[in-house]
Write a protein that holds these residues in place. Structure first.
Motif, PDB file in Angstrom:
ATOM      1  N   LEU A 220       0.759  -1.218   0.095  1.00 34.04           N
ATOM      2  CA  LEU A 220       0.023  -0.085  -0.083  1.00 34.04           C
ATOM      3  C   LEU A 220       0.836   1.355   0.028  1.00 34.04           C
ATOM      4  O   LEU A 220       0.464   2.471  -0.215  1.00 34.04           O
ATOM      5  N   ILE A 221       2.119   1.268   0.331  1.00 31.74           N
ATOM      6  CA  ILE A 221       3.058   2.280   0.377  1.00 31.74           C
ATOM      7  C   ILE A 221       4.171   2.149  -0.485  1.00 31.74           C
ATOM      8  O   ILE A 221       4.848   1.083  -0.678  1.00 31.74           O
ATOM      9  N   GLY A 222       4.264   3.158  -1.644  1.00 33.05           N
ATOM     10  CA  GLY A 222       5.564   3.125  -2.333  1.00 33.05           C
ATOM     11  C   GLY A 222       5.460   2.298  -3.690  1.00 33.05           C
ATOM     12  O   GLY A 222       6.540   1.496  -4.057  1.00 33.05           O
ATOM     13  N   ASN A 223       4.188   1.625  -4.053  1.00 34.03           N
ATOM     14  CA  ASN A 223       4.038   0.694  -4.855  1.00 34.03           C
ATOM     15  C   ASN A 223       3.925   1.535  -6.531  1.00 34.03           C
ATOM     16  O   ASN A 223       2.796   1.925  -6.811  1.00 34.03           O
ATOM     17  N   PRO A 224       5.004   1.143  -6.975  1.00 33.26           N
ATOM     18  CA  PRO A 224       4.766   1.778  -8.574  1.00 33.26           C
ATOM     19  C   PRO A 224       3.469   1.184  -9.260  1.00 33.26           C
ATOM     20  O   PRO A 224       3.449   1.585 -10.505  1.00 33.26           O
ATOM     21  N   ALA A 225       3.062  -0.280  -8.988  1.00 32.43           N
ATOM     22  CA  ALA A 225       1.972  -0.854  -9.611  1.00 32.43           C
ATOM     23  C   ALA A 225       0.887  -0.268  -9.600  1.00 32.43           C
ATOM     24  O   ALA A 225      -0.158  -0.427 -10.128  1.00 32.43           O
ATOM     25  N   LEU A 226       0.612   0.635  -8.510  1.00 28.08           N
ATOM     26  CA  LEU A 226      -0.714   1.187  -8.136  1.00 28.08           C
ATOM     27  C   LEU A 226      -0.893   2.467  -9.329  1.00 28.08           C
ATOM     28  O   LEU A 226       0.199   3.053  -9.402  1.00 28.08           O
ATOM     29  N   PRO A 227      -2.054   2.766  -9.352  1.00 30.66           N
ATOM     30  CA  PRO A 227      -2.544   3.995 -10.365  1.00 30.66           C
ATOM     31  C   PRO A 227      -2.212   5.157  -9.686  1.00 30.66           C
ATOM     32  O   PRO A 227      -3.295   5.865  -9.404  1.00 30.66           O
ATOM     33  N   ALA A 228      -1.176   5.394  -9.149  1.00 36.19           N
ATOM     34  CA  ALA A 228      -0.902   6.687  -8.476  1.00 36.19           C
ATOM     35  C   ALA A 228       0.114   7.597  -9.164  1.00 36.19           C
ATOM     36  O   ALA A 228       0.807   7.355  -9.941  1.00 36.19           O
ATOM     37  N   PRO A 229      -0.372   8.976  -9.065  1.00 37.20           N
ATOM     38  CA  PRO A 229       0.588   9.982  -9.714  1.00 37.20           C
ATOM     39  C   PRO A 229       2.154   9.815  -9.524  1.00 37.20           C
ATOM     40  O   PRO A 229       2.968  10.176 -10.450  1.00 37.20           O
ATOM     41  N   GLY A 230       2.489   9.234  -8.281  1.00 39.12           N
ATOM     42  CA  GLY A 230       3.919   9.515  -8.022  1.00 39.12           C
ATOM     43  C   GLY A 230       4.535   7.938  -8.374  1.00 39.12           C
ATOM     44  O   GLY A 230       5.426   7.544  -7.939  1.00 39.12           O
ATOM     45  N   ALA A 231       3.762   7.103  -9.307  1.00 31.59           N
ATOM     46  CA  ALA A 231       4.297   5.809  -9.519  1.00 31.59           C
ATOM     47  C   ALA A 231       5.753   5.998 -10.290  1.00 31.59           C
ATOM     48  O   ALA A 231       6.487   5.136  -9.700  1.00 31.59           O
ATOM     49  N   ALA A 232       5.914   6.848 -11.050  1.00 32.56           N
ATOM     50  CA  ALA A 232       7.451   6.858 -11.889  1.00 32.56           C
ATOM     51  C   ALA A 232       8.358   7.077 -10.643  1.00 32.56           C
ATOM     52  O   ALA A 232       9.579   6.610 -10.596  1.00 32.56           O
ATOM     53  N   PHE A 233       7.975   8.157  -9.897  1.00 31.32           N
ATOM     54  CA  PHE A 233       8.918   8.232  -8.904  1.00 31.32           C
ATOM     55  C   PHE A 233       9.187   7.285  -7.989  1.00 31.32           C
ATOM     56  O   PHE A 233      10.332   7.117  -7.511  1.00 31.32           O
ATOM     57  N   ALA A 234       8.223   6.417  -7.465  1.00 32.32           N
ATOM     58  CA  ALA A 234       8.346   5.418  -6.548  1.00 32.32           C
ATOM     59  C   ALA A 234       9.276   4.241  -7.306  1.00 32.32           C
ATOM     60  O   ALA A 234       9.791   3.676  -6.655  1.00 32.32           O
TER      61      ALA A 234
END
Length: 234
Positions: A92-106
């Motif tokens: 749930l934290i720092g997961n690039p697979a999730l559809p979050a704006p910070g995915a590329a950064f993670a």
């Protein structure tokens, strides 16, 4: 239609519609309908097909177990669910697979904890949860239901690899090159130290709490006791 056939058919509808709408049909439908309308359609189809699966599963007649479930097997299933809970909470934290704006950064971070185990800890959590339930409740209906969940999780995560590579480009490909799809594959092959795969505090604490609450709920909701409550409850 026979109850088992109905369960299998509804399972195929659930998995098939989810995979089609998540991958090959998502872009063309979203472009034509708009993202918001597509999300509404996607949610309606997902909920409707899930309800069909649940109703089909509840309509199954009583079945004898395919093997004896003794205390050691219950303990193994409980430990698998605990591990799955840790994977889930860690995802749930720092997961690039999730559809979050910070995915590329993670994806730029060094894989640690559950992400050093697998780049799809959430999906593997669902698959392991399903496997543990099949071990502890080995009826044909439960095995089919568990297979439905596991196939959706693992095939879906494979499709997610392709989608993320298309959406995130080099950021995802770099992340994928430093992680593994199969849990602990990099540790077993000697590429990544085992110490990197030690789950972080939020994953361990959150996973333990989730496991305790979820297994307690089994008995509280009137089903068979699970986890440590199977023995504590006497």
């Amino acid at each position: 239609m026979q109850p088992m056939s109905l369960l299998i058919v509804t399972g195929i509808l659930f998995v098939g519609s989810h995979l089609l709408l998540s991958h090959p049909l998502r872009a063309p439908l979203a472009d034509r309908m708009g993202e918001r309308a597509f999300q509404i359609v996607y949610s309606v189809v997902a909920v409707a097909t899930l309800i069909l699966v649940v109703q089909a599963w509840r309509g199954m007649p009583p079945e004898p177990p395919l093997w004896v479930v003794d205390d050691p097997l219950w303990a193994l299933a409980s430990l698998i669910v605990l591990f799955a809970s840790i994977l889930f909470m860690g995802s749930l934290i720092g997961n690039p697979a999730l559809p979050a704006p910070g995915a590329a950064f993670a994806a730029q971070a060094a894989p640690r904890g559950v992400f050093a185990i697998t780049r799809h800890p959430m999906m593997w959590a669902f698959a392991l949860w399903a496997f543990a339930h099949a071990l502890a409740m080995p009826t044909p209906a439960q095995i089919v239901l568990s297979a439905i969940i596991a196939v959706l999780a693992l095939v879906g995560s494979a499709g997610q690899d392709a989608k993320k590579a298309r959406l995130m480009g080099d950021a995802w490909r770099h992340w994928a090159a430093r992680t593994s799809f199969i849990p602990f594959a990099r540790q077993v092959s000697g590429i990544t130290p085992w110490g990197d795969a030690i789950p972080r505090g939020h994953a361990l604490a959150g996973g333990l709490v989730l496991w305790l609450v979820a297994t307690w709920a089994h008995g509280a909701l009137g089903t068979m006791a699970a986890g440590i409550w199977r023995w504590i409850g006497g």
